[in-house]
Design an enzyme around this catalytic site. Sequence first.
Site, short mmCIF file in Angstrom:
data_model
loop_
_atom_site.label_atom_id
_atom_site.label_comp_id
_atom_site.label_asym_id
_atom_site.label_seq_id
_atom_site.Cartn_x
_atom_site.Cartn_y
_atom_site.Cartn_z
N ASN A 119 18.08 77.68 0.90
CA ASN A 119 18.93 78.79 1.39
C ASN A 119 19.38 79.70 0.26
O ASN A 119 20.56 79.91 0.02
CB ASN A 119 20.12 78.25 2.18
CG ASN A 119 21.01 77.33 1.38
OD1 ASN A 119 20.59 76.74 0.40
ND2 ASN A 119 22.26 77.21 1.79
N ASP A 332 24.88 67.15 -2.11
CA ASP A 332 25.10 68.45 -1.46
C ASP A 332 25.91 69.35 -2.39
O ASP A 332 26.78 70.11 -1.96
CB ASP A 332 25.80 68.28 -0.09
CG ASP A 332 25.70 69.56 0.77
OD1 ASP A 332 25.03 70.52 0.33
OD2 ASP A 332 26.30 69.58 1.85
ZN LIG Z 1 23.73 71.11 5.04
#
Ligand SMILES: [Zn+2]
Length: 458
Positions: A119, A332
């Site tokens: 992303n 993350d």
């Molecule tokens: Zn995610």
Amino acid sequence: MSAPGGAGPRGGAGPRGGAGAPGGAGPVLLRGGRLVDPAGGHDATADVLVRDGAVAAVGVGLEPGDAEVVDCDGLVVSPGFVDLHVHLREPGREDAETIETGSRAAALGGYTAVCPMPNTDPVADNAGVVEMVAARGREVGLVDVFPVGAVTLGQRGAELAELGTMAHSAARVDCFSDDGRPIREARLLRLALEYAQAFDAVIADHAEDPSLTDGAQMHEGEVSAILGLQGWPAAAEEMVVARDLLLAELTGGRLHLCHLSTAGSVALVRAARARGVLVTAEAAPHHFTLTDELARSFDPVYKVNPPLRSKADVEAIRTALADGTVDAIATDHAPHAREDKEVEWASAPPGMLGLETALALTITELVEPGYLRLGQAVERLTAGPARCRRLPGHGGPLVPGAPANLTVFDPTAAWTVAAPALASRARNTPYHGRQVQGRVVHTLLRGTFTVRGGKASW
Ligand SMILES: [Zn+2]
């Protein structure tokens, strides 16, 4: 795909050493450490001799010969850590993080491999972008960078990206995800799970039903009700987990579930595993450390997606890591520029840093309280994640000939997290000021120290 140690981006045996890369490596004998190598079934005191970028020998009382002796008494020697889920923000948001600053944070956190999510801006949905990310990772040379490709074009959820082109590109992508968003349409996830089998790739889904989370600010529960913030119910994650598991079962494809955060999610995975579904799963340190109570501060550093959950969910994630339902600890790591994140709660983007604190939180929150043995914790940071993506040369076993991707850490060292001291370009750590235990001392990538004595070697 490529064999361990093969040439090219996945084996990484090719020439290295860009501008920021550490210099050449002489032979090293890591002496007297506790070797914890779950993939090799090893947990006992042993020396590790490293020569020409590879493990040359493992055993007790090895002769150093011409090797430099590094005393590891009282330390743990393990395979280098593998992070399946990071956001390095390059290309597009280099003011928040770059592949270089993210690689530095990773090395300091004990990592030798990271998988950046697609992303970015532009989205990594084509061969050009994934090749750029992989090449930049090689140039920096501090950690192996295995890019994740997008499942759908632009991550817009409308049509599949060219998975095959990315898989066959120089970056040899073998994991696809629309992370940041779910793959909304069941039909597209089904297609992706079917198509990815042609090149043995895994589809990693961010499980969230947006129709239930649109406008949500935090976990839906008692605290959200008190604060008057719109809630993100556990069911929004669990129903997508359930759907994904059914589609993995239907297609026989390889599914990986990102950042599981609820008790219901891990129960679904446990049941699917028991009936033979090919699924792997990860959980993030903040989901086994922090709860939704922190939202009471309205400090946006605690805003993350999926959100911090209840105490019972934290307990369930810990248990799932202990029994192996969750294979991997994945950070993350989500850096944000200060002007974006340090705003009022409702306008702040979700995400928090993770690379430089994962080991300490694993030891402090999972090992010290007795949820996991140290060997299990190391497995969830090494062999577990490497298995989810079948990454060659990472996660162990540390046998002669294997690439010398190694982490040496002090499991007893106490320290206080300080945001300004982090190597990441961003500062959005929720752990600033927190007392933790467990610190990386050395990290070696193919036999070269990227971190030495707790300090960067670049
Ligand atoms: Zn995610």
